[in-house]
Structures are given as C-alpha cells and as structure tokens.
Write a protein that holds these residues in place. Structure first.
Motif, PDB file in Angstrom:
ATOM      1  N   GLU A  10      -2.948  43.960  -9.206  1.00  0.00           N
ATOM      2  CA  GLU A  10      -1.701  43.387  -9.722  1.00  0.00           C
ATOM      3  C   GLU A  10      -0.711  44.482 -10.101  1.00  0.00           C
ATOM      4  O   GLU A  10      -0.922  45.213 -11.064  1.00  0.00           O
ATOM      5  CB  GLU A  10      -1.985  42.505 -10.941  1.00  0.00           C
ATOM      6  N   ASP A  11       0.375  44.604  -9.373  1.00  0.00           N
ATOM      7  CA  ASP A  11       1.383  45.624  -9.660  1.00  0.00           C
ATOM      8  C   ASP A  11       2.105  45.373 -10.976  1.00  0.00           C
ATOM      9  O   ASP A  11       2.587  46.311 -11.618  1.00  0.00           O
ATOM     10  CB  ASP A  11       2.414  45.688  -8.525  1.00  0.00           C
ATOM     11  N   ASP A  12       2.217  44.108 -11.386  1.00  0.00           N
ATOM     12  CA  ASP A  12       2.936  43.769 -12.616  1.00  0.00           C
ATOM     13  C   ASP A  12       2.025  43.695 -13.839  1.00  0.00           C
ATOM     14  O   ASP A  12       2.460  43.293 -14.914  1.00  0.00           O
ATOM     15  CB  ASP A  12       3.658  42.424 -12.451  1.00  0.00           C
ATOM     16  N   ASP A  46       1.566  47.675 -21.412  1.00  0.00           N
ATOM     17  CA  ASP A  46       3.013  47.647 -21.548  1.00  0.00           C
ATOM     18  C   ASP A  46       3.348  47.087 -22.929  1.00  0.00           C
ATOM     19  O   ASP A  46       2.994  45.940 -23.237  1.00  0.00           O
ATOM     20  CB  ASP A  46       3.612  46.761 -20.448  1.00  0.00           C
ATOM     21  N   THR A  49       5.474  43.620 -22.580  1.00  0.00           N
ATOM     22  CA  THR A  49       4.838  42.418 -22.038  1.00  0.00           C
ATOM     23  C   THR A  49       3.403  42.241 -22.503  1.00  0.00           C
ATOM     24  O   THR A  49       2.829  41.157 -22.349  1.00  0.00           O
ATOM     25  CB  THR A  49       4.834  42.473 -20.501  1.00  0.00           C
ATOM     26  N   GLN A  53      -2.252  47.554 -17.203  1.00  0.00           N
ATOM     27  CA  GLN A  53      -2.141  48.187 -15.890  1.00  0.00           C
ATOM     28  C   GLN A  53      -3.130  49.351 -15.824  1.00  0.00           C
ATOM     29  O   GLN A  53      -3.707  49.742 -16.840  1.00  0.00           O
ATOM     30  CB  GLN A  53      -0.713  48.696 -15.661  1.00  0.00           C
TER      31      GLN A  53
END
Length: 239
Positions: A10-12, A46, A49, A53
């Motif tokens: 998942e890049d996000d 992050d 959010t 990651q």
C-alpha cells in the motif's frame, strides 16, 4: 511478517483497523505489533493520517542484503539482454508460493510490459515461477504446496495435472512460457538460473506484448536466455 507484507503493498499506508482485518489479528495485537515495528524503524507512522508505511530501517537492511547476495552484479547482463531482445527483463527469486522480482529492466518500446523490482507474482501464472517450480525437486510436492491455483485469465492453468505436464516440459527443454496466463496480451519466456553444483538460484524472464513475443521468436529468445542465465549463475553462485 504479515503486518509487513500488508503495509508493503500500500503506497498510501495502512491503518490499524485495516491491518487487523487483512492479517486476521485483533486490533489490539495489530496496534501493538505496528508500534513495536515503528519503534524499531521498520515501519513509520504518518502523524497526520496515523497510517503506517515502510520505515527507514528497511533501506539499510535492504542495501546490506543486496550487497551480500550480489544481485546488482547481474544488472549489466540483464541490460544486455534487454538491448538484444528489445523487451523488458526481470530477475526473480522464490518467496514462498510467489515469485519476487529482484531486478527489472524496462523495454524502450512504447508498447511494453514491465514489472518493478519488489513485485510479487503467483508461481503458477509466471514463466519465472514455472522455472523455479520445475527445478526445485519433486514436481508433485511443489504443486501440492501451492494451494489453490487461482485463475487470472482464461488461459491460466488451474488444473494440477496440466500444470504437472507443463512443469515436466519446462524441466526437459530448459525454459518456460507464460502465454497470456496472467495478463491478456502479454507473453513471457523465462529460464532458470541454476547453481553449477545443483539447485536453482532464481529465474530470468523476457516479457512483452504478444504481437512481438511470437512463436517464431521463441527459439531465438530461449537461446539468448540460456547464455545470459549461465553467465548470471556464475556471478551469483560465487556470492
């Protein structure tokens, strides 16, 4: 490992609730593991959010592993193969019941198909995967360990007897073909990178659109693969 693989794709980033759902862990366990991995630098969070990651510690680990295993030494040979064939080239290794792309060289053609390093592909829909299965000992045992043969296209081999026959052919002739079995309109031909003393290190694939990877080109591509994989085997086996 389940948490890492979940975040990897998942890049996000991924939230705790998603981690729990995808891994089958309880939310509290998923949160505890994610926090421990974050404190070790393997994951990062992050602050806006609160999604997780991949973390900076993996960069260092990856570089050390790459240096030790010596995969980058094979890149010039893959580039030569891409230049000779005009198609995209991959070097892949086995990771459980999947092929993990270690190195990639994209074709210069405007119409092309390529897979980035780090990509994972199910073994039975991959030319590289077929090479790895065919050269890893007992074929029946290898097929049993795969679990369900999930269909990706109408050409995917989902019958175990048919896959067994395919792998026996791969072992006999020395190369494998993925004939639109994962992506419509895409063909790949691959050969194993074999240790001089026995065993398989990985596999190299040439992949491109069906309009260029035609039946009449397969003997030529197979010969180029054979030469390249022998040279790559000498490099990687020395590591």
């Amino acid at each position: 490992m389940s948490v890492l693989r979940c975040v990897e794709g998942e890049d996000d980033g991924v939230g705790v609730t998603e981690l729990a759902q995808r891994t089958g862990l309880t939310p509290s366990t998923a949160h505890r593991l994610a926090r421990a991995l974050t404190e070790a630098g393997v994951l990062s969070q992050d602050p806006r959010t609160e999604r997780y990651q991949l973390g900076p510690a993996l960069v260092v680990l990856g570089r050390k592993a790459e240096q030790r295993l010596g995969y980058r030494q094979a890149l010039p040979l893959l580039e030569e193969l891409a230049e000779a064939t005009g198609e995209s080239i991959n070097l892949g290794i086995r990771a459980g019941d999947e092929v993990r792309v270690v190195l990639d060289v994209a074709s210069r053609q405007p119409l092309r198909f390529s897979q980035e390093a780090g990509s994972r592909v199910p073994m039975h829909v991959s030319a590289m995967g077929k090479c790895l299965l065919a050269n890893s000992g007992d074929i029946d045992g290898q097929i049993t360990e795969l679990g369900d043969l999930v269909r990706a296209t109408h050409r995917t081999i989902t019958d175990r007897d048919q896959l067994r026959a395919e792998l026996e052919l791969v072992r006999e002739r020395g190369w494998a073909l993925n004939d639109e079995e994962r992506n419509p309109g895409v063909r790949a031909i691959a050969a194993p990178v074999l240790r001089p003393g026995g065993g398989v290190i990985g596999a190299v694939a040439i992949q491109g659109p069906t309009v260029r990877v035609t039946d009449d080109r397969l003997p030529e591509l197979a010969e180029l693969l054979d030469k390249a994989t022998h040279r790559i085997a000498a490099l990687l086996d020395a590591r």
